[in-house]
Motif scaffolding. Sequence first.
Motif, PDB file in Angstrom:
ATOM      1  N   LEU A 197       8.462   8.445 144.901  1.00  0.00           N
ATOM      2  CA  LEU A 197       8.391   7.348 143.919  1.00  0.00           C
ATOM      3  C   LEU A 197       7.030   6.654 143.968  1.00  0.00           C
ATOM      4  CD1 LEU A 197      11.946   5.855 144.471  1.00  0.00           C
ATOM      5  CD2 LEU A 197      11.088   6.761 142.291  1.00  0.00           C
ATOM      6  N   ALA A 198       6.534   6.429 145.195  1.00  0.00           N
ATOM      7  CA  ALA A 198       5.232   5.769 145.343  1.00  0.00           C
ATOM      8  C   ALA A 198       4.146   6.606 144.668  1.00  0.00           C
ATOM      9  CB  ALA A 198       4.913   5.552 146.823  1.00  0.00           C
ATOM     10  N   THR A 199       4.242   7.938 144.829  1.00  0.00           N
ATOM     11  CA  THR A 199       3.272   8.830 144.196  1.00  0.00           C
ATOM     12  C   THR A 199       3.410   8.786 142.673  1.00  0.00           C
ATOM     13  OG1 THR A 199       3.398  10.259 146.123  1.00  0.00           O
ATOM     14  CG2 THR A 199       2.434  11.210 144.133  1.00  0.00           C
ATOM     15  N   GLN A 200       4.647   8.861 142.204  1.00  0.00           N
ATOM     16  CA  GLN A 200       4.902   8.835 140.757  1.00  0.00           C
ATOM     17  C   GLN A 200       4.379   7.568 140.083  1.00  0.00           C
ATOM     18  OE1 GLN A 200       9.115   9.448 140.468  1.00  0.00           O
ATOM     19  NE2 GLN A 200       8.872  11.256 139.179  1.00  0.00           N
ATOM     20  N   PHE A 201       4.590   6.451 140.772  1.00  0.00           N
ATOM     21  CA  PHE A 201       4.201   5.164 140.183  1.00  0.00           C
ATOM     22  C   PHE A 201       2.792   4.741 140.603  1.00  0.00           C
ATOM     23  CE2 PHE A 201       7.946   3.478 137.956  1.00  0.00           C
ATOM     24  CZ  PHE A 201       8.877   4.446 138.286  1.00  0.00           C
ATOM     25  N   ALA A 202       2.167   5.553 141.460  1.00  0.00           N
ATOM     26  CA  ALA A 202       0.816   5.278 141.949  1.00  0.00           C
ATOM     27  C   ALA A 202       0.698   3.889 142.573  1.00  0.00           C
ATOM     28  CB  ALA A 202      -0.241   5.478 140.850  1.00  0.00           C
ATOM     29  N   VAL A 203       1.596   3.647 143.517  1.00  0.00           N
ATOM     30  CA  VAL A 203       1.562   2.409 144.313  1.00  0.00           C
ATOM     31  C   VAL A 203       1.669   2.815 145.785  1.00  0.00           C
ATOM     32  CG1 VAL A 203       2.641   0.993 142.514  1.00  0.00           C
ATOM     33  CG2 VAL A 203       4.083   2.122 144.217  1.00  0.00           C
ATOM     34  N   SER A 204       1.409   1.870 146.673  1.00  0.00           N
ATOM     35  CA  SER A 204       1.536   2.194 148.102  1.00  0.00           C
ATOM     36  C   SER A 204       3.020   2.331 148.454  1.00  0.00           C
ATOM     37  CB  SER A 204       0.899   1.095 148.946  1.00  0.00           C
ATOM     38  OG  SER A 204       1.661  -0.097 148.866  1.00  0.00           O
ATOM     39  N   GLU A 205       3.280   3.064 149.526  1.00  0.00           N
ATOM     40  CA  GLU A 205       4.671   3.180 149.972  1.00  0.00           C
ATOM     41  C   GLU A 205       5.213   1.816 150.395  1.00  0.00           C
ATOM     42  OE1 GLU A 205       5.650   6.731 152.459  1.00  0.00           O
ATOM     43  OE2 GLU A 205       3.532   7.153 152.088  1.00  0.00           O
ATOM     44  N   GLN A 206       4.330   0.980 150.919  1.00  0.00           N
ATOM     45  CA  GLN A 206       4.747  -0.366 151.317  1.00  0.00           C
ATOM     46  C   GLN A 206       5.216  -1.167 150.085  1.00  0.00           C
ATOM     47  OE1 GLN A 206       1.554  -2.997 152.481  1.00  0.00           O
ATOM     48  NE2 GLN A 206       2.884  -4.229 153.783  1.00  0.00           N
ATOM     49  N   ALA A 207       4.419  -1.102 149.017  1.00  0.00           N
ATOM     50  CA  ALA A 207       4.783  -1.828 147.801  1.00  0.00           C
ATOM     51  C   ALA A 207       6.081  -1.277 147.217  1.00  0.00           C
ATOM     52  CB  ALA A 207       3.653  -1.730 146.766  1.00  0.00           C
ATOM     53  N   MET A 208       6.224   0.056 147.230  1.00  0.00           N
ATOM     54  CA  MET A 208       7.451   0.652 146.691  1.00  0.00           C
ATOM     55  C   MET A 208       8.663   0.274 147.531  1.00  0.00           C
ATOM     56  SD  MET A 208       9.018   2.291 144.353  1.00  0.00           S
ATOM     57  CE  MET A 208       7.745   2.998 143.288  1.00  0.00           C
ATOM     58  N   THR A 209       8.480   0.271 148.848  1.00  0.00           N
ATOM     59  CA  THR A 209       9.588  -0.102 149.729  1.00  0.00           C
ATOM     60  C   THR A 209      10.051  -1.531 149.449  1.00  0.00           C
ATOM     61  OG1 THR A 209       8.770   1.391 151.453  1.00  0.00           O
ATOM     62  CG2 THR A 209      10.311  -0.329 152.142  1.00  0.00           C
ATOM     63  N   LEU A 210       9.086  -2.455 149.334  1.00  0.00           N
ATOM     64  CA  LEU A 210       9.428  -3.854 149.045  1.00  0.00           C
ATOM     65  C   LEU A 210      10.163  -3.961 147.709  1.00  0.00           C
ATOM     66  CD1 LEU A 210       6.127  -5.698 150.087  1.00  0.00           C
ATOM     67  CD2 LEU A 210       8.360  -5.874 151.213  1.00  0.00           C
ATOM     68  N   ARG A 211       9.707  -3.173 146.766  1.00  0.00           N
ATOM     69  CA  ARG A 211      10.307  -3.198 145.428  1.00  0.00           C
ATOM     70  C   ARG A 211      11.748  -2.689 145.460  1.00  0.00           C
ATOM     71  NH1 ARG A 211      10.608  -5.898 140.879  1.00  0.00           N
ATOM     72  NH2 ARG A 211      10.586  -4.627 138.999  1.00  0.00           N
ATOM     73  N   LEU A 212      11.964  -1.602 146.204  1.00  0.00           N
ATOM     74  CA  LEU A 212      13.314  -1.026 146.282  1.00  0.00           C
ATOM     75  C   LEU A 212      14.275  -1.953 147.022  1.00  0.00           C
ATOM     76  CD1 LEU A 212      12.315   2.692 146.964  1.00  0.00           C
ATOM     77  CD2 LEU A 212      13.319   1.782 144.855  1.00  0.00           C
ATOM     78  N   VAL A 213      13.736  -2.699 147.977  1.00  0.00           N
ATOM     79  CA  VAL A 213      14.553  -3.710 148.662  1.00  0.00           C
ATOM     80  C   VAL A 213      14.906  -4.812 147.666  1.00  0.00           C
ATOM     81  CG1 VAL A 213      14.525  -5.537 150.413  1.00  0.00           C
ATOM     82  CG2 VAL A 213      13.660  -3.257 150.988  1.00  0.00           C
ATOM     83  N   LYS A 214      13.894  -5.265 146.945  1.00  0.00           N
ATOM     84  CA  LYS A 214      14.073  -6.341 145.964  1.00  0.00           C
ATOM     85  C   LYS A 214      15.119  -5.968 144.903  1.00  0.00           C
ATOM     86  CE  LYS A 214      12.771 -10.011 143.593  1.00  0.00           C
ATOM     87  NZ  LYS A 214      13.000 -11.344 144.127  1.00  0.00           N
ATOM     88  N   LEU A 215      15.109  -4.700 144.510  1.00  0.00           N
ATOM     89  CA  LEU A 215      16.038  -4.244 143.472  1.00  0.00           C
ATOM     90  C   LEU A 215      17.374  -3.757 144.067  1.00  0.00           C
ATOM     91  CD1 LEU A 215      13.543  -2.293 141.141  1.00  0.00           C
ATOM     92  CD2 LEU A 215      14.429  -4.611 140.852  1.00  0.00           C
ATOM     93  N   ASN A 216      17.533  -3.992 145.370  1.00  0.00           N
ATOM     94  CA  ASN A 216      18.778  -3.668 146.060  1.00  0.00           C
ATOM     95  C   ASN A 216      19.112  -2.182 146.129  1.00  0.00           C
ATOM     96  OD1 ASN A 216      19.539  -6.382 146.715  1.00  0.00           O
ATOM     97  ND2 ASN A 216      20.043  -6.649 144.543  1.00  0.00           N
ATOM     98  N   TYR A 217      18.085  -1.337 146.116  1.00  0.00           N
ATOM     99  CA  TYR A 217      18.332   0.095 146.299  1.00  0.00           C
ATOM    100  C   TYR A 217      18.366   0.448 147.781  1.00  0.00           C
ATOM    101  CZ  TYR A 217      17.745   1.096 141.353  1.00  0.00           C
ATOM    102  OH  TYR A 217      17.890   1.150 139.997  1.00  0.00           O
ATOM    103  N   ILE A 218      17.584  -0.281 148.563  1.00  0.00           N
ATOM    104  CA  ILE A 218      17.609  -0.043 150.011  1.00  0.00           C
ATOM    105  C   ILE A 218      17.725  -1.362 150.759  1.00  0.00           C
ATOM    106  CG2 ILE A 218      16.388   2.189 149.991  1.00  0.00           C
ATOM    107  CD1 ILE A 218      13.824   0.795 150.612  1.00  0.00           C
ATOM    108  N   GLU A 219      18.190  -1.259 151.988  1.00  0.00           N
ATOM    109  CA  GLU A 219      18.332  -2.440 152.839  1.00  0.00           C
ATOM    110  C   GLU A 219      16.970  -2.762 153.459  1.00  0.00           C
ATOM    111  OE1 GLU A 219      21.309  -4.065 153.830  1.00  0.00           O
ATOM    112  OE2 GLU A 219      22.350  -2.904 152.267  1.00  0.00           O
ATOM    113  N   PRO A 220      16.704  -4.077 153.661  1.00  0.00           N
ATOM    114  CA  PRO A 220      15.477  -4.395 154.394  1.00  0.00           C
ATOM    115  C   PRO A 220      15.588  -3.891 155.830  1.00  0.00           C
ATOM    116  CG  PRO A 220      16.749  -6.393 153.908  1.00  0.00           C
ATOM    117  CD  PRO A 220      17.463  -5.249 153.239  1.00  0.00           C
ATOM    118  N   ASP A 221      14.447  -3.557 156.444  1.00  0.00           N
ATOM    119  CA  ASP A 221      14.441  -3.078 157.839  1.00  0.00           C
ATOM    120  C   ASP A 221      14.946  -4.153 158.781  1.00  0.00           C
ATOM    121  OD1 ASP A 221      13.693  -0.528 157.577  1.00  0.00           O
ATOM    122  OD2 ASP A 221      11.526  -0.900 157.728  1.00  0.00           O
TER     123      ASP A 221
END
Length: 168
Positions: free
Chosen positions: A144-168
């Motif tokens: 996803l990070a590659t597809q959207f051309a963002v850092s993995e960190q930014a994508m991870t934060l986004r997926l947490v924000k959108l409730n797709y993944i749990e925060p660490d």
Amino acid sequence: MTQAFERRATKLLRDYDEFSPPVDVEALARSLGISVNFEELDSDVSGLMLIEDGSVKVAINEAHHRHRQRFTLAHEIGHMLLHAKGDRVFVDRRFFRNEWSSSGELREEIEANAFAAALLMPRLLIREHVDAKAGITDIDVFRLATQFAVSEQAMTLRLVKLNYIEPD
Ligand SMILES: [Zn+2]
């Protein structure tokens, strides 16, 4: 607040026909009349924005990774649309740390980050590219990070924000 940013970012992308990943944030900035330059800046400075007499200039740190540069530009677009009333200078250092002095400044930084995330990783586009039922693995985050051309960190934060993944 967050919902308003989502709507505003989505509308902007649709208005300028940029609603597909990776969002062409430079083309969008140009459409908005922003002049974008890549320059040698202090290594801790991500970007600067100068708004003067109606002209808007952004300088992006030329040494930073392209993904970070994209986020910086999206962040500056956020400042322009949300915070700039009249002439103003914005200096942006780091985006994921809370080092700002006054709470007003901090609020603006949080808002510009939320806007940037919504612009580069719109909720609706993420939903199209995620199979939520299958669960999201580290490989999916990388993809996803590659597809959207963002850092993995930014994508991870986004997926947490959108409730797709749990925060660490
Ligand atoms: Zn900022």
